[in-house]
Design an enzyme around this catalytic site. Structure first.
Site, PDB file in Angstrom:
ATOM      1  N   HIS A   1       0.846  -1.201   0.027  1.00 35.12           N
ATOM      2  CA  HIS A   1      -0.038  -0.005   0.047  1.00 35.12           C
ATOM      3  C   HIS A   1       0.834   1.326  -0.063  1.00 35.12           C
ATOM      4  O   HIS A   1       0.274   2.299  -0.031  1.00 35.12           O
ATOM      5  CB  HIS A   1      -1.002  -0.084   1.085  1.00 35.12           C
ATOM      6  CG  HIS A   1      -0.356   0.217   2.594  1.00 35.12           C
ATOM      7  ND1 HIS A   1       0.590  -0.669   3.118  1.00 35.12           N
ATOM      8  CD2 HIS A   1      -0.097   1.233   3.374  1.00 35.12           C
ATOM      9  CE1 HIS A   1       1.091  -0.201   4.202  1.00 35.12           C
ATOM     10  NE2 HIS A   1       0.774   0.896   4.356  1.00 35.12           N
TER      11      HIS A   1
ATOM     12  N   HIS B   1       1.609   7.047   0.214  1.00 30.87           N
ATOM     13  CA  HIS B   1       0.931   6.021   0.986  1.00 30.87           C
ATOM     14  C   HIS B   1      -0.657   5.989   0.855  1.00 30.87           C
ATOM     15  O   HIS B   1      -1.242   6.907   0.961  1.00 30.87           O
ATOM     16  CB  HIS B   1       1.129   6.536   2.728  1.00 30.87           C
ATOM     17  CG  HIS B   1       0.524   5.604   3.622  1.00 30.87           C
ATOM     18  ND1 HIS B   1      -0.847   5.093   3.687  1.00 30.87           N
ATOM     19  CD2 HIS B   1       1.190   4.764   4.375  1.00 30.87           C
ATOM     20  CE1 HIS B   1      -0.791   4.414   4.629  1.00 30.87           C
ATOM     21  NE2 HIS B   1       0.249   3.847   5.157  1.00 30.87           N
TER      22      HIS B   1
END
Length: 179
Positions: free
Chosen positions: A101, A115
């Site tokens: 992620h 992020h």
């Protein structure tokens, strides 16, 4: 015994059909890659382009105290309208989260964290496809992460993408916001 084997072979040959391979989505061709043009972070060392389509917000409005406090650096959040994160400049992938992620990208002494989502590490990679590995050289606009906004929202998390210059304290003239 030979007759039984012959009949089994003939029946299997007539009836057996291989399963068709599942279609794998093709990677975007260079013609499909749209290089971002909006600058979201600027400093003396260079410019960071918007890595995912969407609405740009200041980092202090990201719905996570760690990102919003600036402890990880200054930058922006992007409320995505797309599901592909692309390289915001030519550089090197310095880190890839195990849960796919988040990635770190560096160039010209700029260290950037991208992020996807807030608390999405808890999803353990479900809904994320990281397309790069640590040490890869990337070009502006090259896809880095594909993600599912629906899966993130179904898991109860925000899909806001944090784009933070983690070494912003070490750089001169840092500005952030869409331009």
């Amino acid at each position: 015994l030979l007759i039984s084997a012959g009949i089994a072979f003939a029946v299997t040959t007539v009836i057996w059909k291989e399963d068709a391979p599942k279609a794998v989505p093709a990677a975007p061709t260079p013609a499909q890659i749209v290089v971002p043009t909006t600058s979201v972070i600027r400093c003396a060392n260079g410019s960071v382009l918007q890595p995912v389509k969407g609405n740009v917000i200041p980092y202090d409005q990201i719905p996570d105290n760690t990102f919003a406090s600036g402890v990880l650096g200054v930058g922006v959040g992007v409320q995505p309208t797309d599901e592909v994160v692309v390289a915001p400049f030519d550089g090197e992938i310095t880190s890839v989260a195990e849960s796919k992620h988040a990635v770190g990208v560096a160039a010209n002494d700029m260290e950037l964290l991208i992020h996807v989502g807030v608390d999405t590490v808890a999803m353990n990679g479900d809904g994320f496809d990281c397309l790069v590995k640590e040490g890869d050289q990337v070009k502006t606009g090259q896809p880095l992460i594909r993600f599912s906004r629906d899966k993130i929202k179904a898991a109860g998390y925000s899909d806001t993408v944090a784009v933070l210059l983690t070494n912003s304290d070490d750089l001169d003239g840092v500005e952030y916001g869409a331009k």
